[in-house]
Design an enzyme around this catalytic site. Sequence first.
Site, PDB file in Angstrom:
ATOM      1  N   GLY A  26       0.825  -1.217   0.000  1.00 17.47           N
ATOM      2  CA  GLY A  26       0.000   0.000   0.000  1.00 17.47           C
ATOM      3  C   GLY A  26       0.859   1.267   0.000  1.00 17.47           C
ATOM      4  CD  GLU A  77      -1.654  -1.052  -3.805  1.00 20.05           C
ATOM      5  OE1 GLU A  77      -1.797  -1.114  -2.568  1.00 20.05           O
ATOM      6  OE2 GLU A  77      -2.287  -1.770  -4.592  1.00 20.05           O
ATOM      7  CD  GLU A  89       0.585  -5.592  -2.113  1.00 20.13           C
ATOM      8  OE1 GLU A  89       1.548  -5.987  -2.810  1.00 20.13           O
ATOM      9  OE2 GLU A  89       0.217  -4.415  -2.060  1.00 20.13           O
TER      10      GLU A  89
HETATM   11  N1  DAK Z   1       1.807  -3.742   9.051  1.00 23.94           N
HETATM   12  C1  DAK Z   1       1.918  -3.723  10.402  1.00 23.94           C
HETATM   13  N2  DAK Z   1       3.094  -3.681  11.042  1.00 23.94           N
HETATM   14  C2  DAK Z   1       4.218  -3.647  10.296  1.00 23.94           C
HETATM   15  C3  DAK Z   1       4.198  -3.669   8.888  1.00 23.94           C
HETATM   16  C4  DAK Z   1       2.905  -3.714   8.252  1.00 23.94           C
HETATM   17  N3  DAK Z   1       2.755  -3.696   6.920  1.00 23.94           N
HETATM   18  N4  DAK Z   1       5.460  -3.627   8.432  1.00 23.94           N
HETATM   19  C5  DAK Z   1       6.250  -3.596   9.525  1.00 23.94           C
HETATM   20  N5  DAK Z   1       5.516  -3.604  10.661  1.00 23.94           N
HETATM   21  C6  DAK Z   1       5.975  -3.575  12.054  1.00 23.94           C
HETATM   22  C7  DAK Z   1       6.560  -4.930  12.468  1.00 23.94           C
HETATM   23  O1  DAK Z   1       5.535  -5.799  12.894  1.00 23.94           O
HETATM   24  C8  DAK Z   1       7.480  -4.509  13.620  1.00 23.94           C
HETATM   25  O2  DAK Z   1       6.696  -4.279  14.744  1.00 23.94           O
HETATM   26  P1  DAK Z   1       7.141  -4.907  16.193  1.00 23.94           P
HETATM   27  O3  DAK Z   1       7.301  -6.356  15.957  1.00 23.94           O
HETATM   28  O4  DAK Z   1       8.439  -4.203  16.490  1.00 23.94           O
HETATM   29  O5  DAK Z   1       6.039  -4.546  17.120  1.00 23.94           O
HETATM   30  C9  DAK Z   1       7.994  -3.158  13.152  1.00 23.94           C
HETATM   31  O6  DAK Z   1       7.073  -2.682  12.166  1.00 23.94           O
HETATM   32  C10 DAK Z   1       9.371  -3.245  12.509  1.00 23.94           C
HETATM   33  O7  DAK Z   1       9.291  -4.213  11.481  1.00 23.94           O
HETATM   34  P2  DAK Z   1      10.361  -5.413  11.346  1.00 23.94           P
HETATM   35  O8  DAK Z   1      10.879  -5.824  12.674  1.00 23.94           O
HETATM   36  O9  DAK Z   1       9.731  -6.451  10.497  1.00 23.94           O
HETATM   37  O10 DAK Z   1      11.528  -4.644  10.558  1.00 23.94           O
HETATM   38  P3  DAK Z   1      12.600  -5.256   9.569  1.00 23.94           P
HETATM   39  O11 DAK Z   1      13.559  -4.134   9.301  1.00 23.94           O
HETATM   40  O12 DAK Z   1      13.141  -6.558  10.083  1.00 23.94           O
HETATM   41  O13 DAK Z   1      11.803  -5.617   8.239  1.00 23.94           O
HETATM   42  C11 DAK Z   1      10.226  -5.171   6.419  1.00 23.94           C
HETATM   43  C12 DAK Z   1      11.234  -4.594   7.459  1.00 23.94           C
HETATM   44  C13 DAK Z   1       9.565  -3.977   5.710  1.00 23.94           C
HETATM   45  C14 DAK Z   1      10.974  -6.019   5.404  1.00 23.94           C
HETATM   46  C15 DAK Z   1       9.187  -6.052   7.175  1.00 23.94           C
HETATM   47  O14 DAK Z   1       8.674  -5.289   8.295  1.00 23.94           O
HETATM   48  C16 DAK Z   1       8.025  -6.440   6.298  1.00 23.94           C
HETATM   49  O15 DAK Z   1       8.160  -7.351   5.498  1.00 23.94           O
HETATM   50  N6  DAK Z   1       6.868  -5.808   6.512  1.00 23.94           N
HETATM   51  C17 DAK Z   1       5.628  -6.167   5.830  1.00 23.94           C
HETATM   52  C18 DAK Z   1       5.657  -5.696   4.407  1.00 23.94           C
HETATM   53  C19 DAK Z   1       4.418  -6.085   3.675  1.00 23.94           C
HETATM   54  O16 DAK Z   1       4.115  -7.278   3.486  1.00 23.94           O
HETATM   55  N7  DAK Z   1       3.675  -5.106   3.189  1.00 23.94           N
HETATM   56  C20 DAK Z   1       2.501  -5.340   2.395  1.00 23.94           C
HETATM   57  C21 DAK Z   1       1.308  -5.438   3.289  1.00 23.94           C
HETATM   58  S1  DAK Z   1      -0.165  -5.756   2.348  1.00 23.94           S
HETATM   59  C22 DAK Z   1      -6.444  -1.671   0.759  1.00 23.94           C
HETATM   60  C23 DAK Z   1      -5.447  -0.777   0.535  1.00 23.94           C
HETATM   61  C24 DAK Z   1      -4.117  -1.208   0.537  1.00 23.94           C
HETATM   62  C25 DAK Z   1      -3.797  -2.529   0.768  1.00 23.94           C
HETATM   63  C26 DAK Z   1      -4.808  -3.423   0.974  1.00 23.94           C
HETATM   64  C27 DAK Z   1      -6.134  -3.001   0.975  1.00 23.94           C
HETATM   65  N8  DAK Z   1      -7.806  -1.241   0.793  1.00 23.94           N
HETATM   66  C28 DAK Z   1      -8.170   0.073   0.298  1.00 23.94           C
HETATM   67  C29 DAK Z   1      -8.808  -2.036   1.400  1.00 23.94           C
HETATM   68  C30 DAK Z   1      -2.385  -2.907   0.815  1.00 23.94           C
HETATM   69  C31 DAK Z   1      -1.972  -4.098   1.296  1.00 23.94           C
HETATM   70  C32 DAK Z   1      -0.585  -4.242   1.740  1.00 23.94           C
HETATM   71  O17 DAK Z   1       0.211  -3.316   1.725  1.00 23.94           O
END
Ligand code: DAK
Length: 257
Positions: free
Chosen positions: A108, A111, A131
């Site tokens: 997001g 996006e 995603e």
């Molecule tokens: N959501 C919630 N928390 C998150 C997060 C996320 N997307 N990304 C990181 N955090 C949090 C982690 O949980 C951690 O929190 P604590 O454990 O310390 O409490 C903190 O941020 C630091 O993250 P990391 O410890 O994981 O940090 P690293 O440096 O090791 O890793 C990383 C960084 C960016 C590689 C990793 O955090 C990661 O993979 N994050 C998730 C990335 C991801 O999958 N993003 C896509 C999510 S799905 C919609 C609109 C938009 C969307 C959907 C619907 N509608 C209008 C309905 C979009 C969907 C998405 O984006």
Amino acid sequence: MSYQNILITKEGPIGIAQLNRPKVLNALNSETMIELVNAFEEFDKDQSVNVIILTGGQNVFAAGADLKEMAQATPVDLVLGRRFELWDRIRKISKPIIAAVSGYCLGGGNELAMNCDIIIASETATFGQPEVNVGIMPGAGGTQRLTRAVGKYRSMEMILTGKSISAEEALRIGLVNKIVPVESLMDEAKKIASEIASKPPISVRAAKEAIVRAQDTTLEVGLEFERRAFYLLFATEDGKEGMKAFLEKRKPVFKGK
Ligand code: DAK
């Protein structure tokens, strides 16, 4: 208006919104999106603001939608939550929005950056649509905007593998306008914003609208739209002043009328 998840500042004609949830890498929860869209709309109404900058700061732009919030969501929650409407409202902002991106720009977050009009990246920026890694797919325009920006094949690779790309690669494939050192990111964004802000705002607004149209309509309809916007500018004082000043070999004085 007061905000909990974003910081708002104004520097002359530039309105700046900064995502401010660093502990969760600026994950975009509903509250943040609501605040951001409200702030954009406030800037859009504010006649002293000509250009908007969106940033996350030097360390991270946004790591995507807030997975904590989304993990429990049902399709009914998504429909009733009307979150997509927020994204549609960003699309309707008439003033140019410059994204100043550093660090993670994922899901997001990417996006959101692609909803802006110009993207300036720092050397540390990484872009991705991860995603699929969490069992979903881009839902806020990623499959459409990324494909329009970089073409089918690169978009397929990024979205289907979920792998991120560097700022350098993003520049090469046309996802960002330029790359600058981290410490110059905001200066560069402000420089471009100031340049745009010095132009007649009605011309800028009409041109933005026409370019946005170019992305989602046929050439014929787009040309027709452009022509009508072009006619309209001949009814503005700034249009007359700009051409007159050129012929009189002086600097134009634009009034935004
Ligand atoms: N959501 C919630 N928390 C998150 C997060 C996320 N997307 N990304 C990181 N955090 C949090 C982690 O949980 C951690 O929190 P604590 O454990 O310390 O409490 C903190 O941020 C630091 O993250 P990391 O410890 O994981 O940090 P690293 O440096 O090791 O890793 C990383 C960084 C960016 C590689 C990793 O955090 C990661 O993979 N994050 C998730 C990335 C991801 O999958 N993003 C896509 C999510 S799905 C919609 C609109 C938009 C969307 C959907 C619907 N509608 C209008 C309905 C979009 C969907 C998405 O984006």
